[in-house]
Design a protein around this motif. Structure first.
Motif, short mmCIF file in Angstrom:
data_model
loop_
_atom_site.label_atom_id
_atom_site.label_comp_id
_atom_site.label_asym_id
_atom_site.label_seq_id
_atom_site.Cartn_x
_atom_site.Cartn_y
_atom_site.Cartn_z
N SER A 1 -4.14 7.08 7.06
CA SER A 1 -4.75 5.80 7.67
C SER A 1 -4.96 5.61 9.41
N THR B 1 0.69 -1.20 0.02
CA THR B 1 -0.08 0.03 -0.15
C THR B 1 0.88 1.39 -0.06
N SER C 1 -2.71 -1.26 6.14
CA SER C 1 -1.74 0.02 5.98
C SER C 1 -1.05 0.14 7.35
#
Lengths: 259, 299, 272
Positions: free
Chosen positions: B230, B92, B242
């Motif tokens: 996040s 990610t 994440s």
């Protein structure tokens, strides 16, 4: 009297936040085949004048004409083709990341001169030879050359489109003394061979005297004296021209006569 | 004499070239930076084909377990394998980092070049916009966008990309303006070369090194921004893994399982430090002065 | 009486020699011109004579100041010589002067350091020196900052600063290269007047032969780090012994020779 090829009429150039104009009502006329020197010290307005003649800057008032036509009525490509320039310092006037061949070929590509790539390459080789370099030097890069050679590259670029007028802004003052002479000789030779008309901007009367038939002395944005170089140098009328002449460092005169 | 005496220009010219360190490709920052970044990239790449466990594969018997042979990085409070999460988190991070840098450059470079090439009015206008965007915190921008469009990877990439693009535009504008003052650009004009061609032929080749260094730094900024978003629940929505969310989820159990906070934090640090070192190394190599001087003086 | 003498001076960087085996001496009232192009090692030679070589460069040979060898002297000892026995003026006074300090205080600085003058005496002396270098309105000018005065005036300030402590050797490194010709002429006249008055020995470094020839009595020619020519100005100009010397004289003669009636053809070169 022949029609001037390049001329300026009452050229004035003011810059924002400056009380005095950099150029103040200057008339200049460049006749074909008569090389002209523009002389003066820093702040005289020489470079401003050159930029106006070159069409990279516009006058605040007054007009530049090419072959009798105001500059904005001349086709830019035609003007660029006929009027070329050599700058003072080849260290900054040559793109360090381009090969010599692409530097010299740039005006040909941009002005779409030459039928094809091969024709342009041939022209590049031709002008490199004309300035005393070898065609195979085209593959190398500017940093591989000495100062004098780099100035030759810059001259080759200016010659590539076969211009009629060559403007030169202090073309030797960034060079070492022993190389200066070679570049002066080259310019003088090219003027003769190619029928170029040279407009030479310099602070150095001695160099102008070697290359130009006519001279224009500038001070504080104005022309203080103009005329045939020999007259101006031997019988200067203006006080400032006299000061300028007297200031030039000389070798002992008897030594010169011996040579 | 008390004045600085090594100022005479010729002297500096004669001296500067040989005394500067020229470590080039062997510079320590380049090597260490590349190694750190390769670790992150490897985690991300391997995660495409293999992870130790499935993403949601929970082992209720081993909740909050410490690092062990079964779970290299321990497990979280649901018993999910943390190493798996770290690997997928790397994916990610790299994806968002690369995409937002791409967005930033796609927006920023043309804007900066335009400002440098155009007249004063356009330049002033662009400079003003750049200043406003720089002054506006990227995180705040992201929150705004998330409120309007909802949390998603695309929104995160856009927000970070736009935020970073201002820095890119500023740098592109400054370095391009510097090139524009060079005589070779003036010479190109007098050769009849058009402005777009001048940009491509003369300006870009002389500034891309600087922009490349900026890209590595921007990547670092993007990784941090993604982790922060996040962490705040505004970035990549679950279930996509994440590092930021790992941190957020682990903070309530930090007393029992400190490694669950440490490891994602370390991952962020490795990525950011790595990319910054790489940038430093590239800067040393990319400086054309450093490279050409030697050869020029060798003659 | 010899003030400064160097022999076998060699300067190396990473074992690569930049200056090789240079030697000459300077006594009171000597006027020596050192000619060379960029990269010839002339400026490095000057820096070595002040103990100011950049880090990484090594000098060997001898540098005698008042008979004492300073080659490997610690900086503490050099500081007592610099500005007091040997002074220097650079090409670009704008970078050699402190941009934030009034020029009067910059002239006064070395006076307070070397001669232990108090502030007001030093300032008074600074004003006197501004007058001696023919700066207009010295009492007001000492309060100006370097960027507020012209390039020629800055070079006058630099000269005042270099001479205020009555050094016995003045090194002038391309002091007029950055100036316009008319200003150059004024500075050269001033320099001539000052060295005549003070009796300081001059080492004038330049790439410009006519400039040097007007001021110096002895010439040294450097090329690629070596001395290729040395002797009285007249001898070197008339009978250069090296190829390089001949080339230098010939090109200087041609470049500076002004056109005479009838010889201006626009092509140059063939006028004899």
């Amino acid at each position: 009297m022949t029609e001037p090829i390049l001329s300026g009429h009452q050229l004035t150039r003011r810059f924002p936040r400056r009380s005095h104009p950099a150029l103040d009502g200057v008339d200049i006329s460049v006749r074909p085949g008569v090389s002209l020197g523009i002389v003066g010290e820093s702040g005289a307005g020489k470079s401003t004048l050159l930029r106006l003649l070159l069409g990279v800057d516009r006058p605040s008032s007054g007009e530049v004409r090419f072959a009798g036509q105001p500059l904005d009525r001349v086709r830019p490509r035609e003007f660029r083709r006929q009027v070329q320039v050599v700058f003072q310092d080849p260290r900054s006037s040559l793109n360090p990341r381009m090969s010599v061949a692409s530097i010299v070929g740039e005006p040909l590509r941009s002005l779409r001169i030459g039928a094809d790539r091969a024709a342009r390459a041939e022209r590049v080789a031709e002008v490199l030879t004309a300035v005393g370099l070898r065609p195979q030097d085209g593959r190398r890069y500017p940093h591989e050359f000495s100062g004098g050679q780099r100035q030759r590259i810059a001259i080759a670029r200016a010659l590539a489109p076969a211009p009629r007028v060559l403007l030169a802004d202090e073309p030797v003052s960034a060079l070492d003394v022993s190389v200066r002479l070679q570049v002066i000789d080259l310019l003088s030779d090219l003027v003769d061979r190619l029928g170029l008309t040279l407009v030479l901007v310099s602070h150095d009367l001695a160099i102008v005297s070697q290359l130009c038939q006519e001279v224009l002395v500038m001070r504080h944005g104005r022309v203080v004296e103009r005329g045939p170089t020999a007259d101006v140098l031997t019988r200067p009328v203006d006080e400032y021209t006299r000061t300028l002449l007297a200031a030039i460092p000389q070798l002992p005169t008897d030594l010169l006569e011996e040579q | 004499m008390t004045t600085p005496l090594i100022e005479a220009s010729e002297t500096v010219d004669a001296i500067a070239a040989p005394t500067r360190p020229r470590r080039g490709w062997r510079s320590p920052s380049l090597i260490v930076g590349s190694v750190l970044l390769l670790v992150v990239l490897a985690l991300a790449l391997v995660s495409l084909v293999w992870t130790p466990y499935g993403l949601d594969q929970a082992d209720p018997a081993a909740r909050l377990a410490g690092p062990s042979a079964q779970h290299w990085a321990g497990t979280d409070r649901l018993g999910r394998d943390q190493f798996t999460q770290l690997m997928l988190g790397a994916r990610t991070a790299v994806w968002i980092g690369v995409s937002s840098v791409a967005v930033a450059f796609a927006l920023g470079t043309p804007l900066g070049l335009l400002a440098a090439a155009a007249g004063r009015l356009v330049d002033d206008a662009v400079a003003g916009v750049i200043d406003i965007v720089i002054a506006f915190p990227t995180l705040l921008l992201a929150m705004l966008l998330v409120t309007v469009y909802g949390a998603s990877t695309t929104v995160a990439i856009s927000a970070i990309g736009i935020g970073v693009s201002a820095e890119v535009a500023r740098l592109a504008r400054i370095s391009a303006s510097r090139v524009f003052t060079q005589d070779y650009v003036l010479a190109a004009r007098t050769c009849g070369t058009s402005t777009p061609v001048i940009l491509i032929r003369h300006v870009l080749p002389n500034i891309w090194h600087t922009l490349l260094v900026q890209a590595t730094l921007a990547f670092g900024v993007a990784v941090i921004a993604e982790a922060s978003l996040s962490y705040l629940g505004l970035g990549t929505p679950p279930p996509a893994p994440s590092w930021g969310r790992m941190l957020q989820e682990a903070q309530s159990t930090v007393g029992v399982a400190p490694w669950n906070v440490l490891l994602p934090g370390l991952a962020v640090a490795v990525a950011v430090v790595g990319v910054n070192l790489l940038g430093d190394g590239l800067r040393e190599i990319g400086d054309p002065q450093l490279r050409t001087r030697r050869r020029a003086t060798g003659r | 009486m010899t003030v400064l003498e160097t022999s076998g001076l060699t300067i190396t960087l990473d074992g690569e020699p930049l200056v090789r085996d240079v030697g000459f001496e300077l006594a009171a009232r000597d006027r020596v011109g050192l000619i060379g192009e960029s990269g010839s090692g002339k400026s490095l030679t000057a820096l070595a004579l002040l103990g100011l070589l950049p880090a990484g460069m090594r000098a060997s040979g001898r540098i005698l100041i008042d008979g004492r060898d300073y080659l490997d002297a610690p900086d503490r000892q050099w500081r007592r010589v610099r500005g007091r026995t040997v002074s220097i003026v650079f090409q670009e006074p704008l970078t050699a002067l402190d941009p934030l300090m009034p020029v009067g205080r910059q002239i006064a600085g070395p006076l307070r350091l070397h001669h232990g003058l108090n502030r007001s005496d030093a300032e008074r002396r600074a004003i006197e020196w501004c007058d001696r270098v023919h700066l207009p309105d010295p009492a007001r000018l000492v309060r100006a900052l370097p960027h507020e005065i012209s390039g020629g005036q800055r070079q006058r300030v630099a000269l005042a600063m270099a001479l205020a402590c009555r050094p016995r050797v003045l090194i002038a490194d391309e002091p007029t290269t950055a100036l316009d010709v008319t200003v150059q002429a004024q500075i050269l006249t001033l320099l001539d007047e000052l060295i005549e008055e003070t009796g300081v020995a001059l080492l004038f470094i330049s790439h410009d032969l006519p400039v040097v020839a007007g001021l110096a009595r002895q010439l040294l020619v450097m090329r690629d780090g070596r001395l290729v020519e040395s002797g009285p100005v007249d001898d070197v100009l008339r009978r250069p012994r090296s190829d390089y010397g001949r080339q230098l004289v010939a090109s200087a003669a041609r470049v500076t020779r002004l056109a005479r009636p009838g010889s201006v053809s626009g092509t140059g070169g063939e006028d004899r």
